[in-house]
Design a protein around this motif. Structure first.
Motif, mmCIF file in Angstrom:
data_model
loop_
_atom_site.group_PDB
_atom_site.id
_atom_site.type_symbol
_atom_site.label_atom_id
_atom_site.label_comp_id
_atom_site.label_asym_id
_atom_site.label_seq_id
_atom_site.Cartn_x
_atom_site.Cartn_y
_atom_site.Cartn_z
ATOM 1 N N LEU A 118 76.563 30.182 -60.557
ATOM 2 C CA LEU A 118 77.405 30.638 -59.452
ATOM 3 C C LEU A 118 76.509 30.945 -58.258
ATOM 4 C CD1 LEU A 118 79.803 32.997 -61.463
ATOM 5 C CD2 LEU A 118 80.265 30.667 -60.661
ATOM 6 N N GLY A 120 77.058 32.955 -55.761
ATOM 7 C CA GLY A 120 77.160 34.298 -55.217
ATOM 8 C C GLY A 120 78.340 34.497 -54.282
ATOM 9 N N SER A 121 79.023 33.395 -53.927
ATOM 10 C CA SER A 121 80.190 33.576 -53.052
ATOM 11 C C SER A 121 81.278 34.366 -53.773
ATOM 12 C CB SER A 121 80.708 32.225 -52.546
ATOM 13 O OG SER A 121 80.995 31.359 -53.618
ATOM 14 N N HIS A 122 81.396 34.170 -55.081
ATOM 15 C CA HIS A 122 82.282 34.982 -55.914
ATOM 16 C C HIS A 122 81.570 35.200 -57.247
ATOM 17 C CE1 HIS A 122 85.648 34.263 -53.165
ATOM 18 N NE2 HIS A 122 85.225 33.019 -53.109
ATOM 19 N N LEU A 123 81.442 36.452 -57.669
ATOM 20 C CA LEU A 123 80.763 36.758 -58.929
ATOM 21 C C LEU A 123 81.687 37.583 -59.816
ATOM 22 C CD1 LEU A 123 77.188 37.653 -57.625
ATOM 23 C CD2 LEU A 123 77.887 35.558 -58.808
ATOM 24 N N PRO A 124 81.557 37.426 -61.134
ATOM 25 C CA PRO A 124 82.411 38.197 -62.043
ATOM 26 C C PRO A 124 82.070 39.688 -62.003
ATOM 27 C CG PRO A 124 81.379 36.331 -63.178
ATOM 28 C CD PRO A 124 80.685 36.490 -61.861
ATOM 29 N N LEU A 125 83.094 40.505 -62.208
ATOM 30 C CA LEU A 125 82.899 41.950 -62.383
ATOM 31 C C LEU A 125 82.800 42.291 -63.865
ATOM 32 C CD1 LEU A 125 85.640 43.025 -59.826
ATOM 33 C CD2 LEU A 125 83.180 43.073 -59.449
#
Lengths: 269, 269
Positions: A118, A120-125
């Motif tokens: 990924l 880094g534009s969207h990362l899991p929580l």
């Protein structure tokens, strides 16, 4: 594994009846007791509720069965943990903003070893395969459509791109999925997903999971129209249709508007 | 204008007492009746509630007063609309993911003409000056720390950067602000913001907005420690302290850990 529910309508609709049957599967009529979540989305900002308890008896779920919040798209999930611990961080649906819209995602299934890089534009929580797949999907949509300004793509532009991306996930396992931006509802069947259309003249609907019946004609006006999607049919009395393996359907304003039955990559795999 | 509330503690804490007083300001004891929101954050995924109604009598607010959800950081907001229509999309707190953490933001004040360009990494869903400022802030943090992988920055790294960025917003108007990633609570005073520390030996607390008193010693253990931040003091009996204009304070584990009173840019403006 888990169970999915979505409603897409042409007018703000209460989901109390459907959620009453569906939430029973969160620990009462079925064993999906590892958390649940629900989103009410009208296109701008969804109201999202998450709870790590059992949907069948959590106080917040009882609140939602008793208070008819209304939205054009409703999405719900009851969890049976496979990857990731029991806890809020692993409860679906997952929510991210892209292009000034709030995207809501829920998954039923199990993806083996699908942890693509990924950017880094969207990362899991949390720790689920599901949220990782969602972040990857949004990352690929950003690459396809650009992350910057301009309106979010219409379903007519998005659906063909999703139809190319989803098989790249589903080759890794079971991937029944729901995705919405509050305008269109995207539903992808892998092993088990069903849908039914409701419109005038409405019938009576009898829940599978509870001794509860609703006269849909009394609950809806003659111009109301909606589609209900669920892992397993919620009612005994309606003509539910099964999704084919790899089938992607798009619903908008309470009716089916697009489908692709045989994704190229899955057919070639 | 609006009102802000935050609680930061060293153990999961119920906010029912504070929210009972605070939510009265959402249409009963004060005129902030244009929506409200509340987030319970333990570091991973916050439970977030939004409602476009009045916090003093909305059913969902009543649910939260009656059901003690617990978290180490709680953040709430009641809205009096200045920029942006009344509606869910303009209710604080706003939430975005960055570096695999969920950042929760609320603002009291009014920013005149502060609409800096956004690169698309975070875009507003609604129309408020507040959400635009939040997206700009996250964009600048991405530029400072990188958007990609690695753990989210600790408050020791983040606070000095925030102390440089926040004055660039607050020169445009009133900017009382709360920000949390569920680990640290960042609070910025502009015109009105107060805080109070609570620890053993706990006193009795009497709400300003309701005829309600709580024996804090009975509600907390001897090792519990917390900080409450609010636009106006919530209780009559505690030694609330006012933030200075432009003061940034950081709280963690229920105690103040960092502060900067005189930001360079504001002093030079």
């Amino acid at each position: 594994m888990c169970q999915l529910l979505a409603i897409n309508s042409n007018a703000p609709t209460a989901a109390t009846f459907s959620f009453t049957g569906f939430s029973a599967r969160g620990g009462a009529t079925d064993h999906h007791a590892d958390g649940w979540g629900m989103a009410f989305h009208d296109g701008q900002v969804p109201q999202v509720f998450h709870d790590a308890g059992r949907a069948c008896d959590a106080p917040l779920a009882a609140f939602l069965r008793q208070h008819p919040l209304r939205a054009r798209t409703v999405l719900a999930h009851v969890r049976k943990a496979t990857q990731g611990a029991v806890g809020l961080a692993n409860c679906h649906p997952f929510v991210r903003e892209w292009r000034g819209r709030s995207w809501v995602f829920a998954h039923n299934g199990d993806l083996k070893g699908f942890r693509p890089p990924l950017d880094g534009s969207h990362l899991p929580l949390g720790q689920t395969d599901s949220e990782h797949a969602f972040c990857w999907l949004l990352q690929r949509l950003r690459q396809a459509f650009g992350g910057g300004h301009g309106p979010a793509p219409h379903w007519q532009a998005l659906a063909p791109v999703l139809a190319e991306l989803l098989p790249q996930i589903s080759v890794h396992g079971t991937f029944n999925m729901l995705l919405t931006d509050g305008h269109a509802l995207y539903a992808h069947g892998s092993t088990q997903l069903h849908w039914v259309a409701r419109q005038h003249p409405f019938a009576r609907a009898q829940l599978v999971d509870c001794d509860l019946e609703l006269d849909l004609a009394g609950a809806n006006g003659p111009d109301d129209r909606m589609v209900v999607v669920a892992t397993q049919p919620l009612t005994r009395t309606e003509p539910w249709q099964a999704f084919g393996a790899g089938e992607l359907r798009v619903f908008e304003q309470g009716r089916p508007v697009w489908q692709q039955a045989t994704p190229a990559l899955a057919a070639a795999a």
